[in-house]
Write a protein that holds these residues in place. Structure first.
Motif, PDB file in Angstrom:
ATOM      1  N   ALA A   2      32.015  43.457  34.544  1.00 45.41           N
ATOM      2  CA  ALA A   2      31.836  43.826  35.942  1.00 45.41           C
ATOM      3  C   ALA A   2      32.627  42.894  36.857  1.00 45.41           C
ATOM      4  N   LEU A   3      33.254  43.489  37.847  1.00 48.81           N
ATOM      5  CA  LEU A   3      33.995  42.696  38.822  1.00 48.81           C
ATOM      6  C   LEU A   3      34.124  43.505  40.102  1.00 48.81           C
ATOM      7  N   GLU A   4      33.832  42.870  41.235  1.00 51.26           N
ATOM      8  CA  GLU A   4      34.030  43.498  42.536  1.00 51.26           C
ATOM      9  C   GLU A   4      35.197  42.833  43.245  1.00 51.26           C
ATOM     10  N   VAL A   5      36.074  43.650  43.774  1.00 48.93           N
ATOM     11  CA  VAL A   5      37.215  43.130  44.532  1.00 48.93           C
ATOM     12  C   VAL A   5      37.326  43.902  45.827  1.00 48.93           C
ATOM     13  N   VAL A   6      37.777  43.228  46.859  1.00 44.70           N
ATOM     14  CA  VAL A   6      38.023  43.871  48.142  1.00 44.70           C
ATOM     15  C   VAL A   6      39.489  44.260  48.215  1.00 44.70           C
ATOM     16  N   LEU A   7      39.755  45.485  48.635  1.00 44.86           N
ATOM     17  CA  LEU A   7      41.130  45.921  48.838  1.00 44.86           C
ATOM     18  C   LEU A   7      41.438  45.828  50.328  1.00 44.86           C
ATOM     19  N   ALA A   8      42.430  45.039  50.672  1.00 45.02           N
ATOM     20  CA  ALA A   8      42.747  44.766  52.072  1.00 45.02           C
ATOM     21  C   ALA A   8      43.506  45.919  52.706  1.00 45.02           C
ATOM     22  N   THR A   9      42.781  47.005  52.967  1.00 44.19           N
ATOM     23  CA  THR A   9      43.362  48.159  53.639  1.00 44.19           C
ATOM     24  C   THR A   9      42.246  48.931  54.313  1.00 44.19           C
ATOM     25  N   ILE A  29      34.914  47.682  37.008  1.00 36.77           N
ATOM     26  CA  ILE A  29      35.442  47.114  38.244  1.00 36.77           C
ATOM     27  C   ILE A  29      35.114  48.040  39.411  1.00 36.77           C
ATOM     28  N   THR A  30      34.800  47.447  40.546  1.00 41.90           N
ATOM     29  CA  THR A  30      34.520  48.207  41.767  1.00 41.90           C
ATOM     30  C   THR A  30      35.458  47.729  42.865  1.00 41.90           C
ATOM     31  N   VAL A  31      36.163  48.670  43.453  1.00 41.17           N
ATOM     32  CA  VAL A  31      37.080  48.350  44.552  1.00 41.17           C
ATOM     33  C   VAL A  31      36.359  48.638  45.861  1.00 41.17           C
ATOM     34  N   LEU A  32      36.162  47.600  46.644  1.00 44.87           N
ATOM     35  CA  LEU A  32      35.445  47.716  47.905  1.00 44.87           C
ATOM     36  C   LEU A  32      36.419  47.850  49.072  1.00 44.87           C
ATOM     37  N   PRO A  33      36.089  48.665  50.066  1.00 49.06           N
ATOM     38  CA  PRO A  33      36.954  48.765  51.247  1.00 49.06           C
ATOM     39  C   PRO A  33      36.830  47.519  52.113  1.00 49.06           C
ATOM     40  N   TYR A  34      37.825  47.282  52.893  1.00 45.36           N
ATOM     41  CA  TYR A  34      37.870  46.114  53.777  1.00 45.36           C
ATOM     42  C   TYR A  34      37.533  46.558  55.199  1.00 45.36           C
ATOM     43  N   ASP A  35      36.597  45.849  55.842  1.00 41.63           N
ATOM     44  CA  ASP A  35      36.197  46.237  57.194  1.00 41.63           C
ATOM     45  C   ASP A  35      36.547  45.175  58.234  1.00 41.63           C
ATOM     46  N   GLY A  36      37.392  44.234  57.862  1.00 38.19           N
ATOM     47  CA  GLY A  36      37.755  43.163  58.773  1.00 38.19           C
ATOM     48  C   GLY A  36      38.997  43.472  59.585  1.00 38.19           C
ATOM     49  N   PRO A  37      39.427  42.506  60.395  1.00 43.95           N
ATOM     50  CA  PRO A  37      40.615  42.703  61.234  1.00 43.95           C
ATOM     51  C   PRO A  37      41.892  42.749  60.403  1.00 43.95           C
ATOM     52  N   ARG A  63      35.384  37.076  49.193  1.00 44.47           N
ATOM     53  CA  ARG A  63      35.455  37.759  47.897  1.00 44.47           C
ATOM     54  C   ARG A  63      36.882  37.734  47.347  1.00 44.47           C
ATOM     55  N   ILE A  64      36.979  37.988  46.055  1.00 48.27           N
ATOM     56  CA  ILE A  64      38.292  38.194  45.446  1.00 48.27           C
ATOM     57  C   ILE A  64      38.933  39.389  46.133  1.00 48.27           C
ATOM     58  N   SER A  65      40.171  39.242  46.537  1.00 44.84           N
ATOM     59  CA  SER A  65      40.816  40.290  47.318  1.00 44.84           C
ATOM     60  C   SER A  65      42.159  40.696  46.733  1.00 44.84           C
ATOM     61  N   LEU A  66      42.435  41.964  46.885  1.00 44.28           N
ATOM     62  CA  LEU A  66      43.722  42.533  46.501  1.00 44.28           C
ATOM     63  C   LEU A  66      44.368  43.147  47.731  1.00 44.28           C
ATOM     64  N   ALA A  67      45.666  43.124  47.753  1.00 47.75           N
ATOM     65  CA  ALA A  67      46.407  43.840  48.791  1.00 47.75           C
ATOM     66  C   ALA A  67      47.732  44.269  48.204  1.00 47.75           C
ATOM     67  N   ASP A  68      48.176  45.431  48.624  1.00 50.03           N
ATOM     68  CA  ASP A  68      49.498  45.833  48.181  1.00 50.03           C
ATOM     69  C   ASP A  68      50.381  46.062  49.389  1.00 50.03           C
ATOM     70  N   ASP A  69      51.641  45.841  49.194  1.00 44.91           N
ATOM     71  CA  ASP A  69      52.629  46.230  50.185  1.00 44.91           C
ATOM     72  C   ASP A  69      53.630  47.070  49.429  1.00 44.91           C
ATOM     73  N   SER A  70      53.801  48.264  49.877  1.00 46.48           N
ATOM     74  CA  SER A  70      54.650  49.176  49.131  1.00 46.48           C
ATOM     75  C   SER A  70      55.472  50.024  50.086  1.00 46.48           C
ATOM     76  N   ALA A 201      37.949  37.681  35.818  1.00 44.08           N
ATOM     77  CA  ALA A 201      36.631  38.248  35.513  1.00 44.08           C
ATOM     78  C   ALA A 201      35.924  37.437  34.424  1.00 44.08           C
ATOM     79  N   SER A 202      36.674  37.024  33.417  1.00 43.31           N
ATOM     80  CA  SER A 202      36.101  36.220  32.327  1.00 43.31           C
ATOM     81  C   SER A 202      35.620  34.867  32.843  1.00 43.31           C
ATOM     82  N   ALA A 203      36.405  34.259  33.736  1.00 38.74           N
ATOM     83  CA  ALA A 203      36.025  32.964  34.293  1.00 38.74           C
ATOM     84  C   ALA A 203      34.771  33.075  35.137  1.00 38.74           C
ATOM     85  N   LEU A 204      34.653  34.191  35.886  1.00 41.60           N
ATOM     86  CA  LEU A 204      33.461  34.403  36.700  1.00 41.60           C
ATOM     87  C   LEU A 204      32.238  34.620  35.825  1.00 41.60           C
TER      88      LEU A 204
END
Length: 208
Positions: A2-9, A29-37, A63-70, A201-204
């Motif tokens: 199990a792992l939750e990550v925030v996607l910065a979008t 794994i669960t990808v959470l939406p980002y609600d910040g600025p 939280r652990i966060s992911l972001a993509d630029d594409s 995830a293993s380290a957590l």
């Protein structure tokens, strides 16, 4: 694992796409939406902008966060729109407006000079205070192809309707989601990212 990550979008399409791609590779794994600025994306490369967004999300949520630029890079335009793909027709432009402007700019360009590729850079940021320790990682993926003459297909978003992947006669928007998710620039970036996500995830898990 199990792992939750925030996607910065704030783009719901991206959250859903990331969940599908990651879920196929890493059940639990669960990808959470980002609600910040939204931070100012003033980087000059995909990697810089991805890190700016992931750092902002990690700082805001803890939280652990992911972001993509594409974006799409067109050969005859010297790699443009590139990092400006999402706002090619203006900062408030729709996907349709961006696509139409790009097609208009290439109206007189014929094959084989319509080469293009989708690029994706994904940044992973682990904030301080977690068992795995603070860290950053960047993964990249490239999907070569060419620009179609007109939009086709109802799947996908952005420039998908005008991008024909190399070796195919259909656009990315005509591919079934599961096919696109296996071949796309994001899928290729995720392939490079997965070992790092699994290690975090293993380290957590070990630190719980």
């Amino acid at each position: 694992m199990a792992l939750e990550v925030v996607l910065a979008t704030h783009n719901a399409h991206k959250v859903a796409e990331f969940q599908r791609i990651l879920g196929e590779r890493m059940p639990g794994i669960t990808v959470l939406p980002y609600d910040g600025p939204s931070p100012v994306e003033d980087g000059t490369s995909f990697a810089e902008n991805a890190l700016i967004k992931a750092r902002a999300a990690a700082a805001h949520t803890g939280r652990i966060s992911l972001a993509d630029d594409s974006g799409i890079c067109v050969d005859v335009l010297g790699g443009a729109p590139g990092i400006f793909s999402a706002r090619w027709a203006g900062s408030l432009a729709s996907d349709e407006a961006n696509v139409r402007l790009l097609l208009d700019q290439l109206a007189d360009v014929k094959r084989p000079d319509r080469g293009a590729s989708f690029h994706c850079t994904i940044a992973l940021v682990v904030p301080e205070g977690l068992p795995s320790g603070a860290e950053e990682f960047v993964a990249e993926g490239r999907w070569p192809g060419a620009l179609a003459y007109e939009p086709r297909g109802s799947h996908g978003f952005g420039y998908d309707p005008v991008f024909e992947p190399e070796g195919r006669e259909v656009t990315a928007a005509e591919l079934l989601p599961e096919v696109k998710n296996a071949e796309s620039h994001r899928a290729r970036a995720f392939a490079a990212l997965m070992p790092e996500l699994e290690r975090v995830a293993s380290a957590l898990s070990a630190g719980e």
